[in-house]
Design an enzyme around this catalytic site. Structure first.
Site, PDB file in Angstrom:
ATOM      1  N   ARG A 116       1.029  -1.354   0.055  1.00 14.97           N
ATOM      2  CA  ARG A 116       0.009   0.015  -0.029  1.00 14.97           C
ATOM      3  C   ARG A 116       0.882   1.362  -0.098  1.00 14.97           C
ATOM      4  O   ARG A 116       0.496   2.348  -0.432  1.00 14.97           O
ATOM      5  CB  ARG A 116      -1.025  -0.084   1.283  1.00 14.97           C
ATOM      6  CG  ARG A 116      -2.128   1.239   1.163  1.00 14.97           C
ATOM      7  CD  ARG A 116      -2.931   1.056   2.428  1.00 14.97           C
ATOM      8  NE  ARG A 116      -3.751   2.187   2.747  1.00 14.97           N
ATOM      9  CZ  ARG A 116      -4.782   2.385   2.241  1.00 14.97           C
ATOM     10  NH1 ARG A 116      -5.217   1.925   1.230  1.00 14.97           N
ATOM     11  NH2 ARG A 116      -5.371   3.781   2.493  1.00 14.97           N
ATOM     12  N   ILE A 133      -7.446   7.814  -1.976  1.00 19.37           N
ATOM     13  CA  ILE A 133      -7.316   6.220  -1.581  1.00 19.37           C
ATOM     14  C   ILE A 133      -7.959   5.896  -0.724  1.00 19.37           C
ATOM     15  O   ILE A 133      -7.801   6.095   0.479  1.00 19.37           O
ATOM     16  CB  ILE A 133      -5.611   5.665  -1.881  1.00 19.37           C
ATOM     17  CG1 ILE A 133      -5.538   3.840  -1.452  1.00 19.37           C
ATOM     18  CG2 ILE A 133      -4.956   6.734  -0.467  1.00 19.37           C
ATOM     19  CD1 ILE A 133      -4.117   3.758  -1.641  1.00 19.37           C
ATOM     20  N   SER A 134      -8.978   4.967  -1.014  1.00 22.02           N
ATOM     21  CA  SER A 134      -9.988   4.390   0.171  1.00 22.02           C
ATOM     22  C   SER A 134      -9.171   3.704   1.518  1.00 22.02           C
ATOM     23  O   SER A 134      -8.212   3.271   1.149  1.00 22.02           O
ATOM     24  CB  SER A 134     -11.082   3.370  -0.194  1.00 22.02           C
ATOM     25  OG  SER A 134     -11.814   3.922  -1.277  1.00 22.02           O
ATOM     26  N   GLN A 135      -9.927   3.790   2.513  1.00 21.27           N
ATOM     27  CA  GLN A 135      -9.176   3.316   3.819  1.00 21.27           C
ATOM     28  C   GLN A 135      -9.261   1.904   3.484  1.00 21.27           C
ATOM     29  O   GLN A 135      -9.990   0.983   2.721  1.00 21.27           O
ATOM     30  CB  GLN A 135     -10.025   3.539   4.902  1.00 21.27           C
ATOM     31  CG  GLN A 135     -11.339   2.822   4.964  1.00 21.27           C
ATOM     32  CD  GLN A 135     -12.320   3.340   6.378  1.00 21.27           C
ATOM     33  OE1 GLN A 135     -13.053   4.229   5.923  1.00 21.27           O
ATOM     34  NE2 GLN A 135     -12.173   2.737   7.300  1.00 21.27           N
TER      35      GLN A 135
END
Length: 217
Positions: free
Chosen positions: A36, A62-64
């Site tokens: 990530r 960027i999504s959790q």
């Protein structure tokens, strides 16, 4: 040693996902394997494994990690699946999907994001992902159907142009549905012999999905 290389940071990352209900071992393994920190902005790398959304270029996010894992788990991916993603962003969700499916077509309206994600994914060896600059509401040039479709930006309603691309035999679509500036509901749609079946899952908050290809970025 930086925070992103610190084993306890990765252990907490996995523990958080498990505590929040992610149980699919293939999804958990993939979330651990995909780096990530290489998909966030350089200044955010120390926070890459926190369970929070982070800003990227073009005003996007960027999504959790939990949301990425949850949406992926809800897709019930199989190795032979062809997947369509609307909203490439940094390419992180596409990277996760690619480890669990046969091929991924991901569509991004911002050229800056599409080019950066394409280069990032190629550098890391994700050879079953195609990044396309395009309009998620008007998918010109997209052919065939998809076993799974995932939308990573908020739509007020799901256009028929997307459901028409869903494979007729048990195809699944996941998307955040609701007002552009407010909370949305993550919705799962399954195509069955009798039509489309909808199930509301959890409340989420995504940046809005906008029509057209961005002119400036």
């Amino acid at each position: 040693m930086s925070a992103v290389q610190n084993p306890p940071e990765k252990m907490m990352f996995q523990l958080t996902l498990r505590r929040r209900g992610i149980s699919d071992q293939a999804v958990l393994r993939t979330m651990e394997e995909v780096p990530r920190e290489l998909f966030v902005e350089p200044g955010d790398r120390e926070d890459a494994y926190r369970d929070s959304a982070l800003g990227i270029a073009c005003g996007q996010t960027i999504s959790q990690p939990f949301v990425v894992a949850y949406m992926t788990e809800q897709l019930k991916l199989q190795r032979n699946h062809r997947v369509l993603e609307i909203g490439t962003g940094s390419g992180y969700q596409a990277a996760v999907l690619s480890r669990l499916s046969r091929e991924v077509l991901t569509v991004e309206r911002y050229r800056t994001l599409a080019d950066a994600a394409r280069a990032r994914l190629e550098t890391q060896g994700y050879d079953n992902i195609e990044v396309m600059l395009g309009d998620g509401f008007d998918l010109v040039g997209v052919t065939g159907t998809f076993d799974r479709i995932i939308v990573t930006a908020a739509m007020e309603q799901i256009p028929e142009t997307l459901t028409d691309l869903l494979e007729s035999d048990g195809g699944i679509l996941i998307a955040p549905i609701g007002p552009q500036h407010g909370a949305q509901t993550l919705v799962r749609i399954v195509r069955t012999a009798s039509g489309l079946e909808r199930k509301d899952l959890v409340d989420v908050r995504f940046v809005p999905a906008l029509p057209g290809i961005a002119r400036e970025l």
